[in-house]
Design an enzyme around this catalytic site. Sequence first.
Site, short mmCIF file in Angstrom:
data_model
loop_
_atom_site.label_atom_id
_atom_site.label_comp_id
_atom_site.label_asym_id
_atom_site.label_seq_id
_atom_site.Cartn_x
_atom_site.Cartn_y
_atom_site.Cartn_z
N ARG A 1 -9.58 -8.81 2.07
CA ARG A 1 -8.61 -8.31 3.05
C ARG A 1 -8.78 -6.81 3.25
O ARG A 1 -8.80 -6.32 4.39
CB ARG A 1 -7.20 -8.62 2.53
CG ARG A 1 -6.04 -8.15 3.40
CD ARG A 1 -4.72 -8.48 2.68
NE ARG A 1 -3.54 -8.26 3.50
CZ ARG A 1 -2.81 -7.16 3.51
NH1 ARG A 1 -3.16 -6.14 2.72
NH2 ARG A 1 -1.74 -7.06 4.27
N SER B 1 3.82 -6.78 2.58
CA SER B 1 2.45 -6.72 3.10
C SER B 1 1.45 -7.19 2.03
O SER B 1 1.46 -8.35 1.64
CB SER B 1 2.14 -5.31 3.60
OG SER B 1 0.91 -5.27 4.27
N LEU B 2 0.61 -6.28 1.53
CA LEU B 2 -0.32 -6.61 0.44
C LEU B 2 0.41 -7.30 -0.72
O LEU B 2 -0.12 -8.21 -1.36
CB LEU B 2 -0.97 -5.31 -0.05
CG LEU B 2 -1.47 -5.26 -1.50
CD1 LEU B 2 -2.72 -6.10 -1.63
CD2 LEU B 2 -1.70 -3.84 -1.94
N GLN C 1 -0.28 -12.88 8.94
CA GLN C 1 0.37 -11.68 8.41
C GLN C 1 -0.24 -10.37 8.91
O GLN C 1 0.48 -9.41 9.19
CB GLN C 1 0.35 -11.73 6.87
CG GLN C 1 1.28 -10.75 6.21
CD GLN C 1 0.69 -10.16 4.95
OE1 GLN C 1 -0.45 -9.73 4.92
NE2 GLN C 1 1.47 -10.15 3.88
N HIS D 1 -0.74 -4.60 10.78
CA HIS D 1 0.32 -5.47 11.31
C HIS D 1 0.52 -5.28 12.81
O HIS D 1 1.64 -5.17 13.30
CB HIS D 1 1.62 -5.27 10.52
CG HIS D 1 1.45 -5.55 9.06
ND1 HIS D 1 1.29 -6.83 8.58
CD2 HIS D 1 1.35 -4.73 8.00
CE1 HIS D 1 1.12 -6.77 7.27
NE2 HIS D 1 1.13 -5.51 6.90
N GLN E 1 0.83 -1.21 0.00
CA GLN E 1 0.00 0.00 0.00
C GLN E 1 0.86 1.26 0.00
O GLN E 1 1.91 1.29 0.64
CB GLN E 1 -0.90 -0.01 1.24
CG GLN E 1 -2.21 0.69 1.02
CD GLN E 1 -3.29 0.21 1.97
OE1 GLN E 1 -3.33 -0.95 2.34
NE2 GLN E 1 -4.17 1.10 2.38
#
Length: 290
Positions: A112, A87-88, A243, A194, A9
């Site tokens: 998500r 991440s993503l 995650q 996170h 992101q």
Amino acid sequence: MTAYVFPGQGAQFPGMAKDLYDNSEQAKQLLESANAILGFRITDIMFNGTAEELKETKVTQPAIFLHSVVLAKISDSFEPNMVAGHSLGEFSALVANGVLAFEDGLKLVSQRALAMQRACEINPSTMAAILGLEDKVVEDICASIDEVVVAANYNCPGQLVISGSHKGIELACEKAKEAGAKRALPLPVGGAFHSPLMEPAKEELEKAIDATTFSQGICPVYQNVSAQAETDIAVIKANLKTQLTAPVRWTQSVQAMVADGATNFIESGPGKVLQGLVKKIHREADVASI
């Protein structure tokens, strides 16, 4: 050996992927199928939307995923020895290396994004970037505060993003500055990604992951949670479930890829953020975009 890396992101920009749509029939088909899967024309926002419209959660994550995956899929030279995503970006990496089908990956990313949005509404929270301190110092600062605040993104040496309650982040930023941080910068994000505050989203995403088919990939994926090569489907699924509430160990992932023989890092997606981070983690690495 070549590692392909996929951004998270923040990499979005107005006009993203329009050149792919205009110049590749395969890209056009993939992006049009994404419009159908999502139930709205995300391409209209990607190509013509404002930066503000692109920031909307239900748009941002699928948009970056689509740009990243389509680039990899239409590339003639995409032959990874290993993949990783920030991440993503881990979802993009898993589609690119064949663990997830395109449609399944897009659905998971969309779910998500919406689950994270709901979690942010349940637990108002935020993140901040701490620059110029060693990881251990930042970790100790977080542990010393009687609020939810944790290390969230280990981006590169001297750059650690923390995540937590508004009060926790405020206190941690003050302490980081007292400890000599170059900067302690609150980030314009919707919540504490996170961190334990993403638990409601994690529970939602777990169900979606369990309902999705995973296949054997063409190469290992270095996952955010473990920062090591993973090929076992059960382990990949378990790490993907964890995650959202665990830190992104990007520094450690790049170090592991280098230790396992990676010399070239190719970024697939909008922007060049990961190329910059890779160079800060391992100066000798060759970096490029698809």
